[in-house]
Design an enzyme around this catalytic site. Structure first.
Site, PDB file in Angstrom:
ATOM      1  N   GLU A 157       0.825  -1.204   0.000  1.00  0.00           N
ATOM      2  CA  GLU A 157       0.000   0.000   0.000  1.00  0.00           C
ATOM      3  C   GLU A 157       0.860   1.253   0.000  1.00  0.00           C
ATOM      4  O   GLU A 157       2.075   1.192   0.191  1.00  0.00           O
ATOM      5  CB  GLU A 157      -0.923   0.017   1.233  1.00  0.00           C
ATOM      6  CG  GLU A 157      -0.165   0.065   2.546  1.00  0.00           C
ATOM      7  CD  GLU A 157      -1.060  -0.064   3.769  1.00  0.00           C
ATOM      8  OE1 GLU A 157      -2.131  -0.691   3.692  1.00  0.00           O
ATOM      9  OE2 GLU A 157      -0.669   0.465   4.827  1.00  0.00           O
TER      10      GLU A 157
ATOM     11  N   HIS B 153       0.136   5.835   0.913  1.00  0.00           N
ATOM     12  CA  HIS B 153      -0.797   6.831   1.438  1.00  0.00           C
ATOM     13  C   HIS B 153      -0.063   8.148   1.611  1.00  0.00           C
ATOM     14  O   HIS B 153       1.161   8.204   1.502  1.00  0.00           O
ATOM     15  CB  HIS B 153      -1.426   6.382   2.755  1.00  0.00           C
ATOM     16  CG  HIS B 153      -0.535   5.495   3.565  1.00  0.00           C
ATOM     17  ND1 HIS B 153       0.660   5.924   4.104  1.00  0.00           N
ATOM     18  CD2 HIS B 153      -0.634   4.190   3.894  1.00  0.00           C
ATOM     19  CE1 HIS B 153       1.229   4.920   4.743  1.00  0.00           C
ATOM     20  NE2 HIS B 153       0.473   3.862   4.627  1.00  0.00           N
TER      21      HIS B 153
ATOM     22  N   HIS C 282       5.198   6.957   7.714  1.00  0.00           N
ATOM     23  CA  HIS C 282       5.369   5.964   8.784  1.00  0.00           C
ATOM     24  C   HIS C 282       6.787   6.112   9.324  1.00  0.00           C
ATOM     25  O   HIS C 282       7.726   6.276   8.550  1.00  0.00           O
ATOM     26  CB  HIS C 282       5.269   4.528   8.261  1.00  0.00           C
ATOM     27  CG  HIS C 282       3.901   4.028   7.998  1.00  0.00           C
ATOM     28  ND1 HIS C 282       2.892   4.048   8.914  1.00  0.00           N
ATOM     29  CD2 HIS C 282       3.388   3.450   6.891  1.00  0.00           C
ATOM     30  CE1 HIS C 282       1.811   3.503   8.392  1.00  0.00           C
ATOM     31  NE2 HIS C 282       2.082   3.139   7.154  1.00  0.00           N
TER      32      HIS C 282
ATOM     33  N   HIS D 122       4.928   0.271   0.019  1.00  0.00           N
ATOM     34  CA  HIS D 122       5.681  -0.432   1.060  1.00  0.00           C
ATOM     35  C   HIS D 122       4.964  -1.717   1.458  1.00  0.00           C
ATOM     36  O   HIS D 122       3.747  -1.848   1.310  1.00  0.00           O
ATOM     37  CB  HIS D 122       5.918   0.471   2.280  1.00  0.00           C
ATOM     38  CG  HIS D 122       4.660   1.000   2.893  1.00  0.00           C
ATOM     39  ND1 HIS D 122       3.980   2.074   2.368  1.00  0.00           N
ATOM     40  CD2 HIS D 122       3.969   0.614   3.986  1.00  0.00           C
ATOM     41  CE1 HIS D 122       2.925   2.331   3.110  1.00  0.00           C
ATOM     42  NE2 HIS D 122       2.879   1.446   4.104  1.00  0.00           N
TER      43      HIS D 122
ATOM     44  N   CYS E 223       5.295   1.217  15.138  1.00  0.00           N
ATOM     45  CA  CYS E 223       5.023   2.148  14.057  1.00  0.00           C
ATOM     46  C   CYS E 223       4.333   3.393  14.618  1.00  0.00           C
ATOM     47  O   CYS E 223       3.344   3.280  15.340  1.00  0.00           O
ATOM     48  CB  CYS E 223       4.114   1.471  13.035  1.00  0.00           C
ATOM     49  SG  CYS E 223       3.642   2.514  11.653  1.00  0.00           S
TER      50      CYS E 223
END
Length: 168
Positions: free
Chosen positions: A77, A79, A83, A117, A131
């Protein structure tokens, strides 16, 4: 600073219990439920769990723990949010953009916005990672056919990524 009672009394902790949550076993903490990685079957993954460690309204972030079991993988995914990841236990690999890297305890992984990733555990091992993400964030985007074609144009990336359509 650690013994400064005045500072700690003025902090609003309405979202979190103050104090220590002891580690009860590797990758597990007292009072922290182990949940499914994703709520939807739309996002392919295998053998991944999620724990929400901290999500106080006074924080601008959430601190989470994910564990990918042997043979498992997180969703491929991307976005808009970033992260910040620290490997907590085990060994595996991660894809960030077009780079595949081996990861192990204490390694740090930064995932920039809109970067594909995925995490995978090594055979005979798991990979558990902490995370940090923004509390307010966008939803993950899954790769479409054109995205997958572009990713698969690199032979190493093609061999690494998992989309749920692979034969066991």
């Amino acid at each position: 600073m650690a013994n400064d009672q005045t500072a700690s009394q003025s902090v609003d902790v309405s979202g979190e219990r103050p104090g220590v949550r002891a580690q009860t076993s590797p990758g597990r903490w007292a009072g922290v439920p182990v949940m499914p990685y994703k709520q939807s079957a739309d996002a392919p993954f295998r053998d991944v769990t999620r724990q929400l460690l901290f999500a106080d309204p006074n924080l601008a972030c959430e601190w989470r723990y994910f564990e990918v079991d042997e043979g498992g993988y997180s969703t491929l995914e991307r976005h808009d949010h970033v992260h910040a990841v620290m490997i907590h236990r085990g060994k595996g690999q991660c894809l960030v953009g077009a780079t595949i890297s081996d990861v192990g305890p204490s390694d740090l992984v930064f995932i920039p916005p809109m970067t594909w990733h995925q995490f995978r555990a090594n055979r005979g091992d798991c990979v558990g990672f902490l995370c940090v993400v923004n509390a307010a964030r966008d939803r993950p985007q899954l790769p479409g056919p054109d995205d997958l074609a572009a990713l698969r144009s690199d032979a190493a990336v093609a061999g690494f990524i998992r989309t749920g359509n692979e034969k066991a």
